[in-house]
Design an enzyme around this catalytic site. Structure first.
Site, PDB file in Angstrom:
ATOM      1  N   ARG A 226      60.289 -30.761 -23.403  1.00 17.05           N
ATOM      2  CA  ARG A 226      59.579 -31.212 -22.202  1.00 17.05           C
ATOM      3  C   ARG A 226      60.497 -31.935 -21.210  1.00 17.05           C
ATOM      4  O   ARG A 226      60.117 -32.150 -20.065  1.00 17.05           O
ATOM      5  CB  ARG A 226      58.397 -32.102 -22.602  1.00 17.05           C
ATOM      6  CG  ARG A 226      57.193 -31.304 -23.093  1.00 17.05           C
ATOM      7  CD  ARG A 226      56.072 -32.222 -23.509  1.00 17.05           C
ATOM      8  NE  ARG A 226      56.280 -32.770 -24.843  1.00 17.05           N
ATOM      9  CZ  ARG A 226      55.490 -33.678 -25.423  1.00 17.05           C
ATOM     10  NH1 ARG A 226      54.436 -34.144 -24.769  1.00 17.05           N
ATOM     11  NH2 ARG A 226      55.743 -34.119 -26.628  1.00 17.05           N
TER      12      ARG A 226
ATOM     13  N   GLY B  61      50.631 -41.265 -33.910  1.00 15.35           N
ATOM     14  CA  GLY B  61      49.999 -41.440 -35.209  1.00 15.35           C
ATOM     15  C   GLY B  61      49.234 -42.746 -35.266  1.00 15.35           C
ATOM     16  O   GLY B  61      49.617 -43.738 -34.634  1.00 15.35           O
TER      17      GLY B  61
END
Length: 480
Positions: A19, A146
């Site tokens: 990205r 997470g």
């Protein structure tokens, strides 16, 4: 007294960072004086550890080359295929088969992490005798990260990746930073039990916590004091946000140490730069590389210093400087360009619109304005007039010019190197000097002036110049 446990740092730096859309690996993207990985390695060097292992993968030759220069003590280990964080750490441990003690795992794209935070993580981990400890943080937007799942007693139950989380778990704002401390022996055993049965088909390092906890080993959480320390980046926009956060942290630290920053929002100081108390930095300045700024120096506004040394009490205004040494009480600018090898003595002056390269100015020497000084030595108290050119290049080689102590070079002069102007010598304005001028002599190479009478009336009839001359009549200046 018991011996402190061995400590090993494992840095995960194998990812491609698609990205970023860059030919440069993500971990080598620049951020205020260091690469992302460089900032992480600086933390590894600052904490008390015995060895550092860096897992490389994408463009491993580039990352390995960087390591050789920036952290030669670190050991690169190749992860040829990126099969997850657990796989990466297993490769690192396979390269160090006798490893024991504590393993600290850091991410190569988390540049705001402080050594103090890692030391706190290690202290909590070792004090509790934990098998594994995760650094967590409370964030406003946990998307993509997470989640830390705690049990009813507030202890760690498990770590769930975003793609594997339920809607209820995704609402949790306590996130996994990707920074851990492990018991080396237990970590090695648990890594051998990882599976790829998850949304990404990878070996998750976070699954080690579930494995060790299920075996009855204590696992723990250490919450970061500042959540921003745990921020990573995946694209240019996130990198830009990290840059602002780091700028503010660096600027705040310098102001608290006694440096005056007049407009911190427009001042960018690399992590590698050094400033002394009572230095002043005005708005719109960049202080980059290994620049040092001494006490009472004034920088800016609108100044860029790269690998430049600024002496005590010097003033540098609207200047671009690379690899220069600016002496105490010297002045530079405005609109000047100092190139590598430029050295300014005490109370010397580089004025407006001056370019200098590989040039040494003695104490009190002055180059006030509109001059190029290349490959030159200028003695103490010498004065270089406006529009002077040190012609140092003959098309093949560079040559040196020496201007002696207290010499005076008139305006609009060309000094054709190699040439020497002796101490106390003068050079008449408008001269082109190709031969030496001995001490105390005057060097002159001007052609004799002549005036052509009536030239404007004959050659420019009807112009405003001709009309002005006609009105002036016989008021022609005397000729010598």
């Amino acid at each position: 007294m018991s011996q402190a446990p061995s400590r090993t740092v494992v840095v995960l730096a194998a990812g491609e960072g698609k990205r970023m859309k860059s030919a440069t690996p993500k971990v080598l993207q620049p951020l205020l004086g260091r690469t992302l990985l460089g900032h992480v390695l600086a933390v590894a060097q600052a904490i008390k550890t015995d060895r550092t292992v860096v897992v490389v993968g994408h463009k491993a030759d580039q990352v390995g080359g960087f390591l050789a220069g920036a952290a030669p003590e670190a050991t690169p280990v190749l992860q040829a295929e990126q099969n997850g964080t657990g796989h990466a750490v297993r490769i690192a441990l396979d390269a160090t088969p006798e490893l024991s003690g504590t393993v600290v795992v850091l991410s190569g794209d988390v540049p705001l992490l402080r050594a103090e935070t890692v030391e706190a993580l290690l202290a909590a981990h070792e004090r509790a005798g934990a098998a594994a400890t995760v650094l967590s943080a409370e964030v406003d937007d946990p998307t993509g990260l997470g989640r830390i799942i705690r049990d009813a007693d507030g202890n760690l139950s498990r770590i769930v990746e975003q793609k594997d989380a339920t809607p209820e778990q995704r609402a949790i704002r306590e996130i996994n930073s990707g920074i851990y401390a492990f018991d080396a022996v237990l970590l090695r055993e648990a890594l051998g039990k990882l599976s790829t049965d998850n949304a990404q088909g990878e070996e998750y390092l976070t699954d080690v916590f579930g494995i060790l906890g299920g075996q009855g080993h204590p696992v723990a959480i250490e919450v970061a004091e500042f959540a921003y320390e745990t921020y990573g980046c995946n694209d240019r926009a996130e990198l830009s946000r990290l840059r602002v956060l780091m700028r503010d942290r660096i600027n705040d630290a310098w102001m608290r140490s006694g440096v005056l920053l007049l407009d911190p929002a427009t001042i960018w100081i690399d992590a590698t730069a050094t400033l002394e108390p009572d230095a002043v930095v005005d708005q719109n300045c960049q202080i980059r590389g290994n620049t040092t700024v001494a006490r009472d120096a004034v920088i800016g506004p609108d100044t860029t210093l790269i690998d430049t040394t600024v002496g005590e009490g010097a003033a540098v205004l609207r200047t671009h400087s690379i690899g220069a040494q600016i002496g105490p009480a010297a002045t530079v600018g405005p609109f000047s360009y100092l190139r590598p090898g430029t050295r300014l003595g005490r109370k010397s002056k580089i004025g407006g619109f001056v370019e200098a390269k590989n040039a040494e100015l003695g104490e009190g020497a002055k180059v006030p304005h509109l001059t190029y000084v290349g490959d030159a030595t200028i003695g103490a108290k010498a004065n270089i007039g406006a529009g002077t050119i040190f012609a140092n290049y003959d098309g093949v080689n560079k040559h040196h010019t020496t201007v002696g102590e207290a010499a005076f070079v008139g305006s609009d002069t060309v000094l054709i190197a190699p040439v020497e102007i002796g101490p106390g010598a003068y050079v008449a304005a408008g001269s082109a000097i190709a031969k030496g001028v001995p001490a105390g002599n005057l060097g002159v190479t001007r052609a004799q002036q002549r005036n052509i009478e009536g030239w404007v009336a004959r050659k420019r009839p009807g112009t405003v110049s001709a009309e002005a001359a006609e009105r002036a009549g016989d008021s022609t200046p005397d000729q010598e």
